[in-house]
Design an enzyme around this catalytic site. Structure first.
Site, mmCIF file in Angstrom:
data_model
loop_
_atom_site.group_PDB
_atom_site.id
_atom_site.type_symbol
_atom_site.label_atom_id
_atom_site.label_comp_id
_atom_site.label_asym_id
_atom_site.label_seq_id
_atom_site.Cartn_x
_atom_site.Cartn_y
_atom_site.Cartn_z
ATOM 1 N N ARG A 230 -42.521 69.654 127.411
ATOM 2 C CA ARG A 230 -42.830 68.779 126.298
ATOM 3 C C ARG A 230 -44.332 68.844 126.021
ATOM 4 O O ARG A 230 -45.147 68.804 126.955
ATOM 5 C CB ARG A 230 -42.414 67.334 126.595
ATOM 6 C CG ARG A 230 -40.915 67.118 126.633
ATOM 7 C CD ARG A 230 -40.287 67.249 125.253
ATOM 8 N NE ARG A 230 -38.880 66.902 125.255
ATOM 9 C CZ ARG A 230 -37.885 67.782 125.369
ATOM 10 N NH1 ARG A 230 -38.168 69.076 125.512
ATOM 11 N NH2 ARG A 230 -36.627 67.389 125.342
ATOM 12 N N GLU A 259 -43.789 69.126 115.883
ATOM 13 C CA GLU A 259 -42.910 70.224 115.486
ATOM 14 C C GLU A 259 -42.212 69.893 114.171
ATOM 15 O O GLU A 259 -41.801 68.743 113.952
ATOM 16 C CB GLU A 259 -41.874 70.482 116.593
ATOM 17 C CG GLU A 259 -42.521 70.909 117.896
ATOM 18 C CD GLU A 259 -41.523 71.097 119.037
ATOM 19 O OE1 GLU A 259 -40.301 70.911 118.800
ATOM 20 O OE2 GLU A 259 -41.954 71.420 120.151
ATOM 21 N N HIS A 277 -40.085 76.404 120.165
ATOM 22 C CA HIS A 277 -39.205 75.525 120.950
ATOM 23 C C HIS A 277 -37.807 76.129 121.098
ATOM 24 O O HIS A 277 -36.791 75.500 120.774
ATOM 25 C CB HIS A 277 -39.112 74.135 120.321
ATOM 26 C CG HIS A 277 -38.749 73.072 121.325
ATOM 27 N ND1 HIS A 277 -39.134 71.753 121.194
ATOM 28 C CD2 HIS A 277 -38.027 73.131 122.483
ATOM 29 C CE1 HIS A 277 -38.659 71.047 122.213
ATOM 30 N NE2 HIS A 277 -37.994 71.871 122.994
#
Length: 312
Positions: A230, A259, A277
């Site tokens: 994260r 994001e 991601h």
């Protein structure tokens, strides 16, 4: 009577039929607008919610879903799920710890190789007709430190130690039993002792900015940071400064604060490898993730203990 699952996630669509085949009714709400509409329109019908850490489930949403009994989070992190609101209602929360560990570990090692061996820039220059034979560091034999020795951290450690002859150390909330790796009681002490620092711990308030300017300075000019967990675990401003000023050698990042927006400062740097991601995404990981959700749902609605409960 079938149970209704509100599906907020957008990354496991190909395997959602596993839930439908088991008799679950799915309400797909994978955009902010459809999510808000579904919470209002189907508030009394929804028995379960399928989400992921960054998407979460708010206290207001939990309060609105009067029939909600269980929240299933794919992946290990559950930082945006309001656990206090869920606990107040007696709602069970599960996560997907371990379901995508293999994919994340594979991606971590791929990023590490690309970063240290400078593969993206070598590929780009070769395609331009250049022949820049730059000497890059070896990966084998390096000292790796892992923040968070859960399922993902263990999978990365195994690949590093057995595949690349690395010395592996780690920092965890507490030492793990029966692992052949050295424990350090702080990220700072760990960073001082390694060449590569891997972030593999869940996000949330308890891990925010564990990697700060001091930790990056301890990692040093020949050190590399890898984050497949994260973004909140790393102080992004301090990281950009460390990369720009040569405080560390480079960074591989699969996660970002906002994001899908990636800071221009990171994109402009030549000592970064950036991916959107995707570390935990593979057909195998998606299948195993949904299969774990199904097992948790089946256990819960059968009155049995769920497999991967989130501590409340």
């Amino acid at each position: 009577m079938s149970k209704t699952v509100l599906v907020l996630v957008e990354t496991v669509d190909d395997y959602l039929p596993l839930l439908e085949q088991a008799g679950y009714r799915l309400i797909r709400a994978q955009t902010p607008l459809s999510r808000a509409e579904a919470v209002i329109r189907h508030a009394d019908e929804i028995d379960a919610v399928l989400t992921r850490g960054p998407l979460g489930l708010t206290a207001a949403e939990i309060g609105a879903l009067s029939g909600l009994q269980i929240i299933c989070v794919i992946g290990a992190g559950y930082e945006q799920v309001d656990l206090a609101a869920a606990a107040a209602r007696g709602i069970t929360v599960t996560n997907g710890a371990g379901a995508n560990a293999t994919a994340v570990a594979d991606h971590a090692m791929a990023m590490l190789l690309a970063l240290l061996r400078d593969i993206p820039r070598a590929d780009a220059s070769t395609r331009r007709g250049e022949w820049n034979r730059v000497i890059s560091p070896s990966v084998s034999g390096k000292r790796m430190g892992i923040i968070g020795l859960g399922a993902v951290g263990l999978a990365i450690a195994k690949r590093a130690a057995l595949g690349f002859d690395m010395t592996v150390s780690y920092h965890n909330r507490r030492p793990r039993e029966a692992v052949p790796y050295s424990f350090y009681d702080s990220p700072l002490r760990l960073a001082e002792a390694v060449d590569i620092l891997v972030v593999a711990t869940p996000g949330g308030a308890g891990t925010e900015h564990l990697v700060d300017a001091q930790v990056l300075a301890a990692l040093g000019r020949e050190g590399y940071l890898l984050n497949i967990a994260r973004a909140s675990v790393v102080d992004s401003n301090a990281l950009v400064q460390a990369l720009q000023q040569g405080i560390i050698a480079g960074a591989g990042l699969d996660v970002f604060d906002d994001e899908p927006d990636v800071p221009e400062a990171l994109k402009a740097l030549g000592n970064t490898v950036l991916t959107p991601h995707v570390a935990g995404q593979s057909p195998e990981a998606a299948r195993d993730t949904v299969a774990l959700v199904l097992r948790n749902l089946n256990a819960f609605f059968a009155g049995e203990t769920v497999l991967t409960p989130v501590p409340m």
